[in-house]
Design a protein around this motif. Sequence first.
Motif, PDB file in Angstrom:
ATOM      1  N   VAL A  85       9.781  22.349  23.138  1.00 49.40           N
ATOM      2  CA  VAL A  85      10.242  20.986  22.873  1.00 49.40           C
ATOM      3  C   VAL A  85      10.669  20.352  24.189  1.00 49.40           C
ATOM      4  N   ILE A  86      10.865  19.053  24.148  1.00 50.08           N
ATOM      5  CA  ILE A  86      11.429  18.326  25.288  1.00 50.08           C
ATOM      6  C   ILE A  86      12.727  17.676  24.816  1.00 50.08           C
ATOM      7  N   THR A  87      13.792  17.944  25.531  1.00 52.16           N
ATOM      8  CA  THR A  87      15.104  17.432  25.155  1.00 52.16           C
ATOM      9  C   THR A  87      15.645  16.529  26.261  1.00 52.16           C
ATOM     10  N   VAL A  88      16.950  16.309  26.283  1.00 58.23           N
ATOM     11  CA  VAL A  88      17.576  15.374  27.225  1.00 58.23           C
ATOM     12  C   VAL A  88      17.230  15.774  28.658  1.00 58.23           C
ATOM     13  N   PRO A  89      16.656  14.887  29.450  1.00 59.13           N
ATOM     14  CA  PRO A  89      16.273  15.228  30.837  1.00 59.13           C
ATOM     15  C   PRO A  89      17.489  15.572  31.699  1.00 59.13           C
ATOM     16  N   PHE A  90      17.272  16.436  32.667  1.00 57.03           N
ATOM     17  CA  PHE A  90      18.269  16.816  33.665  1.00 57.03           C
ATOM     18  C   PHE A  90      19.561  17.363  33.026  1.00 57.03           C
ATOM     19  N   SER A  91      19.419  17.965  31.871  1.00 57.69           N
ATOM     20  CA  SER A  91      20.581  18.527  31.179  1.00 57.69           C
ATOM     21  C   SER A  91      20.677  20.026  31.450  1.00 57.69           C
ATOM     22  N   ILE A  92      21.871  20.556  31.224  1.00 58.24           N
ATOM     23  CA  ILE A  92      22.102  21.999  31.308  1.00 58.24           C
ATOM     24  C   ILE A  92      21.915  22.589  29.916  1.00 58.24           C
ATOM     25  N   ARG A  93      21.155  23.671  29.821  1.00 56.49           N
ATOM     26  CA  ARG A  93      20.865  24.262  28.521  1.00 56.49           C
ATOM     27  C   ARG A  93      21.260  25.739  28.524  1.00 56.49           C
ATOM     28  N   LYS A  94      22.063  26.112  27.523  1.00 56.03           N
ATOM     29  CA  LYS A  94      22.519  27.488  27.369  1.00 56.03           C
ATOM     30  C   LYS A  94      21.933  28.069  26.080  1.00 56.03           C
ATOM     31  N   THR A  95      21.337  29.225  26.220  1.00 53.84           N
ATOM     32  CA  THR A  95      20.699  29.868  25.070  1.00 53.84           C
ATOM     33  C   THR A  95      21.677  30.818  24.392  1.00 53.84           C
ATOM     34  N   ILE A  96      21.807  30.691  23.069  1.00 54.03           N
ATOM     35  CA  ILE A  96      22.681  31.539  22.264  1.00 54.03           C
ATOM     36  C   ILE A  96      21.826  32.250  21.221  1.00 54.03           C
ATOM     37  N   SER A  97      21.962  33.557  21.142  1.00 55.63           N
ATOM     38  CA  SER A  97      21.207  34.327  20.150  1.00 55.63           C
ATOM     39  C   SER A  97      21.858  34.199  18.780  1.00 55.63           C
ATOM     40  N   LEU A  98      21.036  33.950  17.768  1.00 60.06           N
ATOM     41  CA  LEU A  98      21.508  33.872  16.378  1.00 60.06           C
ATOM     42  C   LEU A  98      21.135  35.124  15.594  1.00 60.06           C
ATOM     43  N   ARG A  99      20.659  36.135  16.291  1.00 61.11           N
ATOM     44  CA  ARG A  99      20.246  37.366  15.628  1.00 61.11           C
ATOM     45  C   ARG A  99      21.466  38.180  15.190  1.00 61.11           C
ATOM     46  N   VAL A 100      21.260  39.023  14.183  1.00 58.63           N
ATOM     47  CA  VAL A 100      22.318  39.916  13.709  1.00 58.63           C
ATOM     48  C   VAL A 100      22.517  41.026  14.736  1.00 58.63           C
ATOM     49  N   ARG A 101      23.774  41.294  15.086  1.00 60.72           N
ATOM     50  CA  ARG A 101      24.076  42.298  16.100  1.00 60.72           C
ATOM     51  C   ARG A 101      25.133  43.269  15.602  1.00 60.72           C
ATOM     52  N   ASN A 102      25.133  44.458  16.211  1.00 59.68           N
ATOM     53  CA  ASN A 102      26.125  45.491  15.900  1.00 59.68           C
ATOM     54  C   ASN A 102      27.082  45.647  17.066  1.00 59.68           C
ATOM     55  N   PHE A 103      28.313  45.922  16.729  1.00 60.10           N
ATOM     56  CA  PHE A 103      29.308  46.267  17.744  1.00 60.10           C
ATOM     57  C   PHE A 103      30.031  47.529  17.305  1.00 60.10           C
ATOM     58  N   ASN A 104      29.909  48.584  18.094  1.00 62.10           N
ATOM     59  CA  ASN A 104      30.610  49.838  17.816  1.00 62.10           C
ATOM     60  C   ASN A 104      31.898  49.865  18.615  1.00 62.10           C
ATOM     61  N   SER A 105      33.004  49.904  17.912  1.00 59.84           N
ATOM     62  CA  SER A 105      34.292  49.921  18.597  1.00 59.84           C
ATOM     63  C   SER A 105      34.558  51.293  19.209  1.00 59.84           C
ATOM     64  N   LYS A 106      35.462  51.331  20.146  1.00 63.12           N
ATOM     65  CA  LYS A 106      35.894  52.604  20.710  1.00 63.12           C
ATOM     66  C   LYS A 106      36.768  53.336  19.703  1.00 63.12           C
ATOM     67  N   ARG A 107      36.965  54.628  19.939  1.00 63.02           N
ATOM     68  CA  ARG A 107      37.902  55.375  19.109  1.00 63.02           C
ATOM     69  C   ARG A 107      39.320  54.984  19.492  1.00 63.02           C
ATOM     70  N   LEU A 108      40.007  54.352  18.572  1.00 59.43           N
ATOM     71  CA  LEU A 108      41.340  53.847  18.834  1.00 59.43           C
ATOM     72  C   LEU A 108      42.379  54.806  18.265  1.00 59.43           C
ATOM     73  N   LYS A 109      43.436  55.008  19.012  1.00 67.12           N
ATOM     74  CA  LYS A 109      44.533  55.850  18.543  1.00 67.12           C
ATOM     75  C   LYS A 109      45.651  54.941  18.060  1.00 67.12           C
ATOM     76  N   VAL A 110      45.925  54.993  16.747  1.00 67.19           N
ATOM     77  CA  VAL A 110      46.956  54.141  16.143  1.00 67.19           C
ATOM     78  C   VAL A 110      47.793  54.989  15.194  1.00 67.19           C
ATOM     79  N   ASN A 111      48.880  54.418  14.708  1.00 70.34           N
ATOM     80  CA  ASN A 111      49.728  55.069  13.717  1.00 70.34           C
ATOM     81  C   ASN A 111      49.462  54.458  12.354  1.00 70.34           C
TER      82      ASN A 111
END
Length: 281
Positions: A78-104
């Motif tokens: 496509v062609i959008t607003v000239p001389f603009s800054i464009r940032k690409t953001i992924s809309l895909r489903v993603r996984n995040f594995n947390s670290k092993r947390l030590k809690v009470n």
Amino acid sequence: MREKDAWVMNGFVGIVAIIVLLAVTVFGFFQEFFVLGVICLILAAALGSGITLIQPNQSVVVIFLGKYMGSIRKEGIVITVPFSIRKTISLRVRNFNSKRLKVNDVNGNPIEIAAVIVFKVVDSAKAVFDVDRYEQFVEIQSETAIRAVATKYPYDTFTDDEMTLRGNAEEVSNHLAKELQERLTVAGVEVIETRLTHLAYSTEIAQAMLQRQQASAIIAARKQIVDGAVGMVQDAIEQIERDGIVELDEERRVAMINNLLVSIVSDHGTQPVVNTGSLYQ
């Protein structure tokens, strides 16, 4: 900040327009129509600077002179607003594995816990402008939510009237998802699913808590055995008296109850004792 649609032009139509403008530019220079040639060259360069290629499940945030102009979700060129800054953001489903947390846990027992977070971006404007580096924001808020949820439940219990981290994994995961969604809404992120991937007592108390679990399990099992034995003895005495098999006075009743309880509750097989005399001798 809310996501809105940015101005776009069909990319193939825009490329044809750029080719035509370049052709007019060349023609103008050859025919010494320099003003026309310069104008067409500027227009071609402006359209060319707005060419954007978008892949499936991606969103492009368009910024012009520091102002949010909108987002583009239409895949393709496509062609959008000239001389603009464009940032690409992924809309895909993603996984995040947390670290092993030590809690009470709620009882103050140190435990190790980890979870997997399944999420996706649903509002690209919030992800870019409302938080700084939304991926890092998701990681930090996920660990914070896991800690908060883990402190509200005991690790384990032998009663059915209390939710535990080990025995009610589905309910705990739903609570974690709700807690995390409240934290990530500001970043335009939707939490699809959360699951606990690791749950254990901390290493320094693991052996002691194992012994405690074994003792609690033994006590719970013995209590169930005794409750069942009392019911069985009560039914047996009532049936004997109802059928008139033998008349039991108070002393014989106590002796029979004692013998039945010993034979049922004992861990080892009972040895019969033959009484050749009377119970009262």
